[in-house]
Write an enzyme that holds these catalytic residues in place. Structure first.
Site, PDB file in Angstrom:
ATOM      1  N   ASP A  35      36.678 -19.064 -32.058  1.00 30.61           N
ATOM      2  CA  ASP A  35      37.092 -20.142 -32.938  1.00 30.61           C
ATOM      3  C   ASP A  35      37.478 -21.334 -32.082  1.00 30.61           C
ATOM      4  OD1 ASP A  35      38.089 -21.276 -35.440  1.00 30.61           O
ATOM      5  OD2 ASP A  35      38.413 -19.195 -36.050  1.00 30.61           O
TER       6      ASP A  35
ATOM      7  N   ASP B  72      36.506 -24.979 -36.367  1.00 28.77           N
ATOM      8  CA  ASP B  72      37.554 -25.063 -37.365  1.00 28.77           C
ATOM      9  C   ASP B  72      37.615 -26.464 -37.979  1.00 28.77           C
ATOM     10  OD1 ASP B  72      40.077 -23.803 -38.470  1.00 28.77           O
ATOM     11  OD2 ASP B  72      40.911 -25.618 -37.558  1.00 28.77           O
TER      12      ASP B  72
ATOM     13  N   GLU C 105      32.961 -24.891 -40.024  1.00 32.38           N
ATOM     14  CA  GLU C 105      33.765 -24.587 -41.206  1.00 32.38           C
ATOM     15  C   GLU C 105      33.720 -25.793 -42.145  1.00 32.38           C
ATOM     16  OE1 GLU C 105      38.087 -23.571 -43.085  1.00 32.38           O
ATOM     17  OE2 GLU C 105      37.969 -24.714 -41.245  1.00 32.38           O
TER      18      GLU C 105
ATOM     19  N   HIS D 159      39.663 -15.369 -43.784  1.00 32.23           N
ATOM     20  CA  HIS D 159      41.115 -15.263 -43.707  1.00 32.23           C
ATOM     21  C   HIS D 159      41.857 -16.332 -44.509  1.00 32.23           C
ATOM     22  CE1 HIS D 159      39.966 -18.405 -41.036  1.00 32.23           C
ATOM     23  NE2 HIS D 159      41.232 -18.796 -40.933  1.00 32.23           N
ATOM     24  N   ASP D 160      41.124 -17.204 -45.189  1.00 31.37           N
ATOM     25  CA  ASP D 160      41.766 -18.268 -45.957  1.00 31.37           C
ATOM     26  C   ASP D 160      41.653 -18.091 -47.465  1.00 31.37           C
ATOM     27  OD1 ASP D 160      42.550 -19.781 -43.714  1.00 31.37           O
ATOM     28  OD2 ASP D 160      40.622 -20.824 -43.623  1.00 31.37           O
TER      29      ASP D 160
END
Ligand code: GLC
Ligand code: MG
Length: 591
Positions: free
Chosen positions: A106, A207, A285, A342-343
């Site tokens: 990431d 990200d 992302e 994870h969000d």
């Protein structure tokens, strides 16, 4: 429509790969401190290899004060001490590569932690050489420079008494934005990227890539609601239309803080750095197709997030999404699909219906593995992990959940029980709980008696764990492993063009994946309803050979003029003989 025509051998590794996101804090705790670590991941590499995934996306593994669970990086070329050392990371990378598993890490480019040495210097004085690495501005009329909000609530500006100016943060104030218009910032971050590329990582998940630049004129937005009000309205909206409208309104809050002119030039710069190394990949992302650039000069992959913006993955939704998405891709661009990370809520919790969750989880995976594009899976979905609502706000670890909980009570006057319920649903701890390895204390994530960093979901004792599913032919995990294998062995599912065979109103999705270069064409039928049906396809091929089904099938060959499909069946078959579509299919309901 993507018309690429390459055979599976001609594709790049990241076009063929199935990615699996490892959230390091919650994957496996090797040293018994209640926190996942790199050795824990190393210990599970054989598991991942046997599962059949081809690449890992590792969420941030860098040193961090953990205000945003690692997305607040304080050293871009280090490893968080609680996860291990750089040596451990190297062993992890080697171990993955030995098993033909690629690894992307990431890269958090937009902001650093406020404890990063660069920011500590920057805030120390107006004439510090790193002052312009961040976005410092004077206030306006005794308040912040403009009305911009942080997407995590409150103003996007934080006053710093040391120098009497405000700094900008799109996320928490502990995550000050770097100023990407400053060439020194670009250089420093590109060097951080090169550090990991030199070490041998296979690429990056980028990200929050849309937030790198801000409007230089600092124009005010025109939203009348605050972020907290919008989040609250979203959580309590009663219809999908209402929610969609609010999502749109939330988007309208950031017209000057996201996707700004100049961003594509930056992306081309980042692509050029990546292209200094052979065979690496950039995954953004963002759901914005514009980040593919011309199709081969910006990001290699951009997530198809619009597919997830629904409560139910209905056939009509899926078909419309594919029509829109594939239709909009530039030539040479490769799609990328995902349903969880994870969000957001876990796949089982968000696309289940409370009655047929096991079946719908299978259909969700089948969709990922049969649509055209690179699939991204999230750790734990292969065993059907579900969201865990925490029972008290003092268990929250996600600062966003903590902020929302207190905003609900203090800003909006919401009663405490409702505030807890909404904050659990909107916060992100629910999908970050420890991986459930066994029906054992702490689900086998940490040794018995250890307090894990987030509570373990007690449903590990009801079969939601790896150990009990791994040899069970009927388990979800076995379904994942079988389907991953079939995808790997079926070139048309990887390289084939997508041709819809259903309009979306029928309760099932049917499409062809055809690769002329591989000489293979597959029919995919996903029955999304609890109803058997008999379908009739008018194709050049009269028969098909089933390659995979979630249900037992009677014969080796199916007649395509009367194909029986069981309730919730996942069906993949190779067409026999000529490959082509004559006309639209017709279908009959029935048992
Ligand atoms: C991304 C991450 C999210 C994080 C945010 C700020 O959206 O996925 O977890 O909070 O960026 O870095
Ligand atoms: Mg920014």
């Amino acid at each position: 429509m993507v018309t690429d025509g390459r055979s599976v051998q001609e594709l790049r590794w990241w076009q063929k790969a199935v990615f699996y996101q490892v959230y390091p804090r919650s994957f496996a705790d090797s040293d018994g401190d209640g926190i996942g670590d790199i050795q824990g991941i190393i210990d599970r590499l054989d598991y991942l290899h046997d599962l059949g995934i081809d690449a890992i996306w590792l969420s941030p593994h860098y040193p961090s004060p953990l205000f945003d669970c690692g997305y607040d990086v304080s050293d871009y070329t280090g490893v968080a001490p609680e996860y291990g050392t750089l040596g451990d990371f190297r062993r992890f990378l080697d171990g993955a590569h030995e098993r033909s598993i690629r690894v992307i890490v990431d890269l958090v480019l937009n902001h650093t932690s406020d404890e990063h040495a660069w920011f500590v210097e920057s805030r120390s004085g107006r004439s510090n050489p790193k002052r312009d690495w961040y976005i410092w501005r004077d206030g306006r009329d005794g308040g912040p420079p403009n009305n911009w909000a942080s997407c995590f609530g409150g103003s996007a500006w934080e006053f710093d008494p040391v120098t009497g100016q405000y700094y900008y943060h799109y996320f928490f104030k502990q995550q000050p934005d770097l100023d990407w218009r400053n060439p020194e910032v670009r250089q420093a971050m590109f060097d951080a990227a090169r550090f990991w590329l030199d070490l041998g990582v296979d690429g990056f998940r980028l990200d929050a890539i849309g937030t790198l630049l801000e409007d230089p004129a600092l124009r005010d937005h025109r939203s009348e609601l605050s972020v907290a009000e919008l989040c609250y309205a979203r959580c309590t909206a009663s219809s999908r239309e209402e929610r969609a409208r609010l999502v749109e309104q939330q988007g309208a809050m950031f017209p000057y803080q996201k996707d700004q002119p100049g961003i594509h030039e930056l992306m081309r710069g980042l692509r050029a750095v990546t292209d200094e190394y052979p065979d690496r990949v950039l995954v953004g992302e963002t759901g914005e197709i514009a980040y593919y650039g011309e199709g081969d000069d910006e990001l290699h992959l951009v997530f198809n997030f619009p597919l997830t913006k629904t409560e139910q993955l209905t056939p009509a939704w899926v078909i419309a999404n594919q029509r829109q998405r594939l239709g909009a891709l530039p030539p040479k661009a490769w799609p990328c699909n995902t349903l969880g990370n994870h969000d957001c809520p876990r796949v089982c919790s968000s696309f289940g219906d409370g009655r047929n969750d096991a079946e719908l989880a299978r259909l969700s995976l089948a969709l990922m593995l049969t649509l055209r594009g690179t699939p991204f899976l999230y750790n734990g979905e292969e065993i059907g992990m579900t969201d865990l609502p925490l029972t008290s706000a003092c268990l929250f670890r996600d600062s966003m959940g903590i902020w929302f909980h207190s905003a609900l009570i203090e800003e909006l006057g919401v009663p405490p029980e409702l505030a807890l319920d909404l904050a659990c649903r909107y916060g992100r701890d629910k999908c970050r709980t420890p991986m459930q390895w066994a029906n054992a204390p702490n689900a086998g994530f940490s040794p018995a008696g250890v307090q894990t960093w987030l509570p373990v979901n007690p449903n590990y004792a009801q079969g939601v764990n790896v150990a009990e599913q791994i040899d069970d032919p009927d388990s979800l995990l076995t379904f994942y492993r079988r389907m991953l294998r079939v995808r790997k062995e079926t070139p048309a599912l990887v390289a084939g063009e997508y041709t819809p065979l259903s309009g979306g109103s029928e309760g099932h999705v049917a499409f062809l994946r055809s690769s002329e270069a591989d000489g293979q064409s597959c029919l995919v039928v996903l029955n999304m309803e609890n109803q058997a049906r008999t379908l009739s396809f008018d194709l050049d091929a009269r028969t098909a050979r089933p390659l995979f089904s979630s249900h037992p099938r009677g014969s080796d060959t199916d007649d395509l003029s009367q194909l029986s499909i069981a309730p919730f069946e996942v069906y993949v078959a190779e067409l026999e003989g000529e490959v082509g579509v004559k006309s639209q299919p017709s279908s009959r309901q029935g048992g």
